[in-house]
Write a protein that holds these residues in place. Structure first.
Motif: not given
Length: 308
Positions: A185-190, A246-249, A254-260, A291-295
């Motif tokens: 999951v790619f997160c930008f500013n949380g 929550v983790l990217a706040k 940051v990229r947050v990885d999960f397994y399902s 790139g537009e998502f990153i401030s």
């Protein structure tokens, strides 16, 4: 051999020698990153006015020097952060943590397990029913990995001061009965914006990309995408996005990885610079789109603080 091909081979040889040379350890991070970026992309790195996703990742590598990131990329220490923020039930069960390969009690390990180095990216040894690695081979691979300081691979500062260790985790499979799919999951500013699903990593590596509504996105990052391969929307997708938030706040990206696994979510890892900011995005317009998502968080005068 044509002149063009001969020149290309010489460049590859020079690049290979440079990468292995001890000289690289004394090269300033900004110069090294610019050189590596040009070597991998064929383009000049624009740090004064970065626009694309990869350019902005290079900027963050050099100038976003948050010491807390070191804890979050350490595969053992990050477990404490995850347990505190979202709960230990989202952690893959831990078998043990070891200071060196010699400390691993192989005779006491489960029949199937996964070994990972805590200080780098990519050292993962899976021992299952199909694995043919011997204990001696496993120890040698781990010894080699433990000697490396992964920071010098791509100048990703969070890796520089991690204490090298080895963790052993429970071997797990999903409903397919084979290797796990990675949901990244790619997160930008949380805020989650993109989900990358890696599958077939040890056979024929593919990546499909989806938005947060699980609509397939027609571009690729380094590895091929395949719209004909249908990946079911995880039943726990809303929970996955909530936990990633929550983790990217408070982090610019940051990229947050999960397994399902059978409708249960397990945390994988956190990555601040996907592919070290070097992976090819096709078509190239999506490099600009992401790139537009990153401030970027800091002003220009902070750029003088870059260290080796």
């Amino acid at each position: 051999m044509s002149y063009k091909k001969k020149t290309l081979n010489i460049r590859k040889l020079v690049s290979y020698i440079w990468h292995l040379s001890i000289i690289q350890f004394f090269i300033p991070a900004r110069f090294y990153s610019s050189w590596e970026y040009r070597r991998n992309t064929g383009k000049k790195l624009n740090l004064n006015n970065p626009k694309t996703f990869n350019e902005k990742l290079q900027w963050l590598k050099l100038f976003d020097n948050n010491p807390f990131y070191t804890k979050l990329v350490d595969k053992y220490e990050v477990r404490k952060y995850v347990a505190e923020k979202i709960g230990k039930e989202y952690l893959v069960p831990l078998v043990g943590v070891y200071e060196s390969p010699q400390d691993i009690p192989f005779s006491e390990l489960p029949e199937q397990y996964v070994l990972k180095c805590t200080h780098d990216s990519g050292t993962v040894i899976i021992k299952n029913s199909t694995s043919i690695l011997t204990e001696r081979e496993i120890k040698q691979e781990l010894r080699n990995a433990m000697k490396r300081n992964y920071y010098y691979e791509h100048r990703e500062r969070p890796y520089k001061n991690i204490t090298p260790r080895i963790i052993c985790e429970k071997y797990m499979v999903d409903e397919t009965g084979s290797e796990l799919k990675d949901y990244k999951v790619f997160c930008f500013n949380g805020k989650p914006k993109l989900i990358q699903v890696d599958y077939g990593r040890f056979t024929k590596h593919h990546r499909n990309l989806y938005d947060i509504e699980w609509n397939y996105l027609p571009f690729s990052i380094q590895y091929p995408t395949d719209s004909s391969i249908h990946i079911n929307k995880p039943n726990k997708l809303p929970d996955m996005l909530r936990l990633a938030t929550v983790l990217a706040k408070d982090f610019p990206h940051v990229r947050v990885d999960f397994y399902s696994i059978y409708d249960r979510l397990y945390f994988g890892e956190m990555t601040f610079y996907h592919g070290a900011g070097l992976e090819k995005i096709t078509p190239d317009e999506y490099n600009l789109y992401l790139g537009e998502f990153i401030s970027l968080p800091y002003e220009d005068n902070n750029r003088s603080k870059v260290k080796k």
